[in-house]
Design an enzyme around this catalytic site. Structure first.
Site, PDB file in Angstrom:
ATOM      1  N   ASN A  22       0.875  -1.171   0.000  1.00  0.00           N
ATOM      2  CA  ASN A  22       0.000   0.000   0.000  1.00  0.00           C
ATOM      3  C   ASN A  22       0.913   1.223   0.000  1.00  0.00           C
ATOM      4  O   ASN A  22       1.510   1.542   1.029  1.00  0.00           O
ATOM      5  CB  ASN A  22      -0.903  -0.022   1.243  1.00  0.00           C
ATOM      6  N   LYS A  80       0.116   4.272  -0.263  1.00  0.00           N
ATOM      7  CA  LYS A  80      -0.489   5.477   0.333  1.00  0.00           C
ATOM      8  C   LYS A  80      -0.209   6.677  -0.588  1.00  0.00           C
ATOM      9  O   LYS A  80      -0.199   6.503  -1.788  1.00  0.00           O
ATOM     10  CB  LYS A  80       0.033   5.685   1.758  1.00  0.00           C
ATOM     11  N   HIS A 122      -9.437   1.794   4.848  1.00  0.00           N
ATOM     12  CA  HIS A 122      -8.149   1.910   5.551  1.00  0.00           C
ATOM     13  C   HIS A 122      -8.318   2.873   6.732  1.00  0.00           C
ATOM     14  O   HIS A 122      -9.062   3.856   6.637  1.00  0.00           O
ATOM     15  CB  HIS A 122      -7.066   2.417   4.591  1.00  0.00           C
ATOM     16  N   GLU A 128      -6.567   5.188   7.768  1.00  0.00           N
ATOM     17  CA  GLU A 128      -6.271   6.595   7.454  1.00  0.00           C
ATOM     18  C   GLU A 128      -7.467   7.272   6.797  1.00  0.00           C
ATOM     19  O   GLU A 128      -7.698   8.462   6.987  1.00  0.00           O
ATOM     20  CB  GLU A 128      -5.011   6.679   6.581  1.00  0.00           C
ATOM     21  N   GLU A 172      -5.393  -4.394  10.700  1.00  0.00           N
ATOM     22  CA  GLU A 172      -4.341  -3.398  10.883  1.00  0.00           C
ATOM     23  C   GLU A 172      -4.568  -2.648  12.193  1.00  0.00           C
ATOM     24  O   GLU A 172      -5.361  -1.694  12.229  1.00  0.00           O
ATOM     25  CB  GLU A 172      -4.349  -2.397   9.717  1.00  0.00           C
ATOM     26  N   GLY A 231       2.927   2.476  10.648  1.00  0.00           N
ATOM     27  CA  GLY A 231       3.931   3.524  10.444  1.00  0.00           C
ATOM     28  C   GLY A 231       4.657   3.921  11.714  1.00  0.00           C
ATOM     29  O   GLY A 231       5.326   4.941  11.759  1.00  0.00           O
ATOM     30  N   SER A 287       3.669  -2.030  10.191  1.00  0.00           N
ATOM     31  CA  SER A 287       5.123  -2.140  10.337  1.00  0.00           C
ATOM     32  C   SER A 287       5.658  -3.533  10.000  1.00  0.00           C
ATOM     33  O   SER A 287       6.606  -4.011  10.622  1.00  0.00           O
ATOM     34  CB  SER A 287       5.562  -1.722  11.749  1.00  0.00           C
ATOM     35  N   GLY A 310       2.960  -1.161   4.151  1.00  0.00           N
ATOM     36  CA  GLY A 310       3.073   0.259   3.828  1.00  0.00           C
ATOM     37  C   GLY A 310       4.510   0.611   3.482  1.00  0.00           C
ATOM     38  O   GLY A 310       4.983   0.356   2.371  1.00  0.00           O
ATOM     39  N   GLY A 311       5.220   1.178   4.449  1.00  0.00           N
ATOM     40  CA  GLY A 311       6.590   1.673   4.235  1.00  0.00           C
ATOM     41  C   GLY A 311       7.494   0.722   3.456  1.00  0.00           C
ATOM     42  O   GLY A 311       8.173   1.151   2.509  1.00  0.00           O
TER      43      GLY A 311
END
Ligand code: 13P
Length: 248
Positions: free
Chosen positions: A9, A11, A94, A96, A166, A172, A212, A233-234
């Site tokens: 993802n 983002k 999500h 966010e 999640e 993050g 993470s 993500g990251g």
């Protein structure tokens, strides 16, 4: 047997140039593993990613979609528009979007229903925030989200659904849920699906962990019996790191 599914993802990250570079690097590194793989990216990169991954097993996903086919919804993108460019998945709900863009269980439900009229499969995100976890309410929260998000969906819909657990406090932050915590919640989600549908449906639904997840912790998380995949993500912003996660 559930096939493991690892999705990135991005983002709101990656320029067009970054996306092209990623696609080239990732295609060169990508080994055909037994893992389903997708990159979910900002709308503006979807077409170039679909073209870049054409002829490979790498799928492409969007990060959101509207529940109407068309209309006066400035700034929104519809499911038929995504279908037209060859998108395979779409993240819905999500944290966010729930946190910053007023996404509610009601809009999540409308979006899921729309996606199940299309060829695009939803990745539904659920999870609790830190205060809810600290108050021991994570199951109540996640169970409540699922009941509302899935309202009116058929067993055949839910068999094809991907659910990403999640925990918001692990997104993050570098703070991963322990493999045991993640496994327990993914198992709980499967129990909720059994209650709402039946055991057959619950056995088929793919449940990812997200928060993470990276090359260092992927093996341990993926070895948990209830965890079928990851929403990354990251670590999905680097082709090398993302490939290492897939190659857990
Ligand atoms: P991170 O992997 O950066 O924690 O993000 C997780 C996530 O939100 C994936 O959807």
């Amino acid at each position: 047997m559930r096939i493991p599914f690892i999705a990135g993802n991005w983002k709101m990250n990656m320029s067009g140039r970054d996306a092209v570079e990623f696609a080239e690097q990732f295609k060169a590194l990508y080994k055909n593993t037994d893992v389903r793989t997708a990159i979910c990216a900002p709308y503006v990169h979807l077409e170039l990613l679909v073209e870049a991954f054409d002829g490979t097993d790498i799928k492409v996903g969007a990060e959101n979609a509207h529940w109407e086919d068309s209309g006066a919804y400035t700034g929104e993108v519809s499911v038929p528009m995504l279908e037209e460019i060859g998108v395979d998945y779409c993240i819905i709900g999500h944290s966010e979007r729930r946190q910053y863009f007023n996404e509610t269980d009601e809009t999540v439900n409308l979006k899921l229903k729309k996606l199940f009229t299309s060829s695009i499969l939803p990745i539904l995100c659920v999870g609790e925030v830190l205060e809810e976890r600290e108050a021991g309410k994570e199951k109540e929260i996640v169970g409540g989200q699922l009941k509302k998000d899935l309202e009116g969906l058929t067993a055949d819909n839910v068999r094809k659904l991907v659910i990403a657990y999640e925990p918001v406090w692990a997104i993050g932050t570098g703070k991963t849920a322990t493999p045991e915590q993640a496994n327990e919640m993914c198992g709980f989600i499967r129990d909720v699906i059994t209650d709402l549908y039946d055991e057959d449906v619950a056995d088929e639904v793919i449940i990812q962990y997200g928060g993470s997840m990276n090359p260092e912790n992927a093996t341990e998380l993926m070895n948990q019996p209830e965890i079928d995949g990851g929403l990354i993500g990251g670590a999905s912003l680097s082709a090398e790191k993302f490939m290492k996660v897939i190659d857990f």
